[in-house]
Design a protein around this motif. Structure first.
Motif, short mmCIF file in Angstrom:
data_model
loop_
_atom_site.label_atom_id
_atom_site.label_comp_id
_atom_site.label_asym_id
_atom_site.label_seq_id
_atom_site.Cartn_x
_atom_site.Cartn_y
_atom_site.Cartn_z
N ASP A 52 -4.19 -9.04 -10.68
CA ASP A 52 -3.00 -8.28 -11.20
C ASP A 52 -2.88 -7.31 -10.54
O ASP A 52 -1.71 -6.61 -10.63
CB ASP A 52 -3.66 -7.47 -12.40
CG ASP A 52 -3.65 -8.40 -13.79
OD1 ASP A 52 -3.57 -9.17 -13.93
OD2 ASP A 52 -4.04 -8.11 -15.29
N ILE A 53 -3.57 -6.37 -9.77
CA ILE A 53 -3.27 -5.85 -8.22
C ILE A 53 -2.70 -6.10 -7.33
O ILE A 53 -2.15 -5.47 -6.71
CB ILE A 53 -4.67 -4.83 -8.14
CG1 ILE A 53 -5.49 -3.81 -9.73
CG2 ILE A 53 -4.09 -3.90 -7.00
CD1 ILE A 53 -6.64 -3.53 -9.11
N ALA A 103 1.42 13.71 -12.30
CA ALA A 103 2.38 12.89 -13.34
C ALA A 103 1.94 11.34 -13.27
O ALA A 103 2.66 10.65 -14.27
CB ALA A 103 4.08 13.08 -12.37
N ILE A 104 1.72 10.71 -12.13
CA ILE A 104 1.55 9.32 -12.14
C ILE A 104 -0.06 8.92 -12.93
O ILE A 104 0.33 7.75 -14.46
CB ILE A 104 1.09 8.11 -11.10
CG1 ILE A 104 2.53 8.77 -9.45
CG2 ILE A 104 0.28 7.41 -11.12
CD1 ILE A 104 2.30 8.63 -8.65
N MET A 105 -1.17 9.75 -13.43
CA MET A 105 -1.63 9.47 -14.23
C MET A 105 -1.26 10.12 -14.83
O MET A 105 -2.37 9.35 -16.38
CB MET A 105 -3.24 10.67 -13.75
CG MET A 105 -3.66 9.89 -12.58
SD MET A 105 -4.01 8.56 -11.86
CE MET A 105 -5.73 8.16 -13.49
N GLU A 106 -0.93 10.59 -15.57
CA GLU A 106 -0.54 10.67 -16.95
C GLU A 106 0.54 9.70 -17.89
O GLU A 106 0.14 9.38 -18.80
CB GLU A 106 0.70 12.16 -17.46
CG GLU A 106 0.77 12.52 -18.64
CD GLU A 106 1.92 13.86 -18.59
OE1 GLU A 106 2.05 14.25 -20.20
OE2 GLU A 106 1.42 14.68 -17.94
N LYS A 142 0.95 -2.77 -10.80
CA LYS A 142 1.54 -3.20 -9.35
C LYS A 142 1.80 -1.71 -9.27
O LYS A 142 1.83 -1.14 -7.50
CB LYS A 142 1.84 -3.48 -8.56
CG LYS A 142 1.10 -5.58 -8.96
CD LYS A 142 1.43 -6.31 -8.03
CE LYS A 142 0.26 -7.46 -8.08
NZ LYS A 142 1.43 -8.96 -8.06
N ASN A 143 3.22 -1.31 -9.95
CA ASN A 143 3.70 0.18 -9.30
C ASN A 143 3.12 1.01 -9.48
O ASN A 143 3.02 2.12 -8.64
CB ASN A 143 4.75 0.02 -10.74
CG ASN A 143 6.03 1.41 -10.55
OD1 ASN A 143 6.64 1.43 -9.06
ND2 ASN A 143 6.14 2.25 -11.66
N ILE A 144 2.50 1.75 -10.55
CA ILE A 144 1.23 2.73 -10.93
C ILE A 144 0.29 2.08 -9.08
O ILE A 144 0.19 4.02 -9.10
CB ILE A 144 0.37 2.71 -11.34
CG1 ILE A 144 1.26 3.12 -12.37
CG2 ILE A 144 -0.45 3.71 -11.35
CD1 ILE A 144 0.99 3.26 -14.52
N ILE A 145 -0.11 1.89 -9.06
CA ILE A 145 -1.11 1.90 -8.11
C ILE A 145 -0.67 1.99 -6.55
O ILE A 145 -0.91 3.00 -5.79
CB ILE A 145 -1.97 0.53 -7.97
CG1 ILE A 145 -3.04 0.77 -8.65
CG2 ILE A 145 -2.88 0.60 -6.29
CD1 ILE A 145 -3.35 -1.05 -9.38
N GLU A 163 8.11 0.47 -15.15
CA GLU A 163 7.40 -0.15 -13.93
C GLU A 163 9.12 0.78 -12.46
O GLU A 163 9.15 1.02 -10.82
CB GLU A 163 8.82 -1.28 -13.83
CG GLU A 163 8.12 -2.61 -14.11
CD GLU A 163 8.67 -4.08 -14.46
OE1 GLU A 163 9.34 -4.53 -13.44
OE2 GLU A 163 8.32 -4.79 -15.85
N ASP A 164 9.63 1.81 -13.00
CA ASP A 164 10.15 2.88 -12.21
C ASP A 164 11.70 1.83 -12.14
O ASP A 164 11.23 1.77 -10.46
CB ASP A 164 9.61 3.37 -11.91
CG ASP A 164 10.34 4.25 -10.85
OD1 ASP A 164 10.88 5.36 -11.94
OD2 ASP A 164 9.72 5.29 -10.13
#
Length: 322
Positions: A296-297, A231-234, A253-256, A153-154
């Motif tokens: 979810d998104i 990095a995000i995609m990894e 949501k955090n990744i998107i 979630e960062d």
């Protein structure tokens, strides 16, 4: 204190003459004395060498390794290869730490028999003014999966290597990606946390993170933004393959949110004919997220990723107006 286990502090250093003295002063005056201080000089061309040599003459705990300029990832990897401590800790040469930084981290880890201990940071400018207050939680002890979820979630736990103490065995077979010029920590820390059974955290602000105007993360160029995308995609690929992590909506949501931020930065700072392949790679990756339920998104994020996937030119025009 000499009976306490050895902690290796890894300090990557590149042209840090303006901050290095304060950083090293804070490290050598730790209340936890059984330290191995590993400085990796990543090809500095300023006066950094004179500074750390002076410290090394008066403190035999300091080890210096020199390498040609290869980036912070290789510097940290070299530090991990050199370190002999039972525990590993990171400090960046731009930053400084409170005297009880290491002792608090060790006491936390030992008291709870944890694998990783985490403390908070004060986010400051070069004048010492606080520029950011990150969210904190009153949770203190986490099982490994809960800590990993928070890392992804960062927010409450963030993906930088400093501000943490690790059992050295958890960093074996882990390396920072040397092909990424920035955000290498974001694509590495989840691999370490994935090994942990228990993580403990304190809200004490014992690390002083100095945000400088010329930092890569502060001045996010389109090229640097694309490294962040990689990095995000990894992280996303790892998360897709992991079935035991809770709070999936927050992580999605955090990744998107990060992907859209990267895309916006690239589109606004490049003409249409530049970074075409990179833009297309981002567009194609959005297809995966369209498989998730809109609940979810979130409706807004879902609208944006759908628009860029199917109508990138229209999306670009809308972004340019904002």
């Amino acid at each position: 204190m000499s009976s306490y286990p050895l902690i290796s502090i890894i300090i990557p250093c590149y042209n840090a003459e303006l901050s290095l003295s304060k950083c090293l002063n804070s490290v050598i005056h730790q209340t936890y004395c059984n330290l191995e201080i590993v400085i990796i000089d990543d090809g500095s061309t300023d006066g950094s060498a004179e500074i750390y040599k002076e410290f090394q003459e008066s403190d035999k705990r300091i080890i210096v390794i020199k390498q040609s300029n290869s980036g912070v990832s290789r510097a940290r990897n070299m530090g991990l290869k050199t370190a002999s401590g039972e525990y590993i800790c990171f400090v960046d040469s731009d930053d400084w730490v409170e005297p009880n930084y290491c002792s608090t981290l060790f006491d936390l880890l030992a008291e709870e028999n944890s694998d990783i201990a985490v403390i908070e940071a004060s986010y400051e400018d070069e004048e010492g003014n606080v520029v950011f207050n990150k969210p904190i939680s009153n949770e203190r002890v986490f099982d490994g999966k809960r800590a990993l979820s928070l890392l992804l979630e960062d927010s409450v736990i963030q993906s930088h290597p400093w501000g943490k103490l690790y059992k050295s065995k958890f960093l074996k077979d882990i390396s920072f990606p040397e092909d990424l010029k920035s955000f290498e920590d974001y694509s590495t820390l989840f691999k370490v946390f994935d090994k942990a059974i228990k993580v403990v955290k304190s809200n004490d602000k014992l690390y002083h993170y100095i945000q400088r105007e010329n930092s890569l993360s502060h001045n996010l160029s389109p090229e640097t933004a694309y490294y962040f995308y990689l990095a995000i995609m990894e992280v996303f690929k790892f998360w897709q393959a992991t079935t035991q992590i809770k709070d999936q909506k927050k992580i999605t949501k955090n990744i998107i949110r990060k992907l859209l931020m990267v895309l916006k930065r690239i589109l606004r700072q490049t003409p249409k004919n530049e970074m075409q392949q990179e833009k297309e790679n981002i567009r194609k990756s959005f297809k995966t997220f369209l498989k998730y339920p809109i609940t979810d998104i979130g409706p807004e994020y879902y609208f944006y990723i759908r628009l860029y996937y199917y109508q990138p030119n229209l999306y670009t025009k809308l972004i340019a107006k904002k």
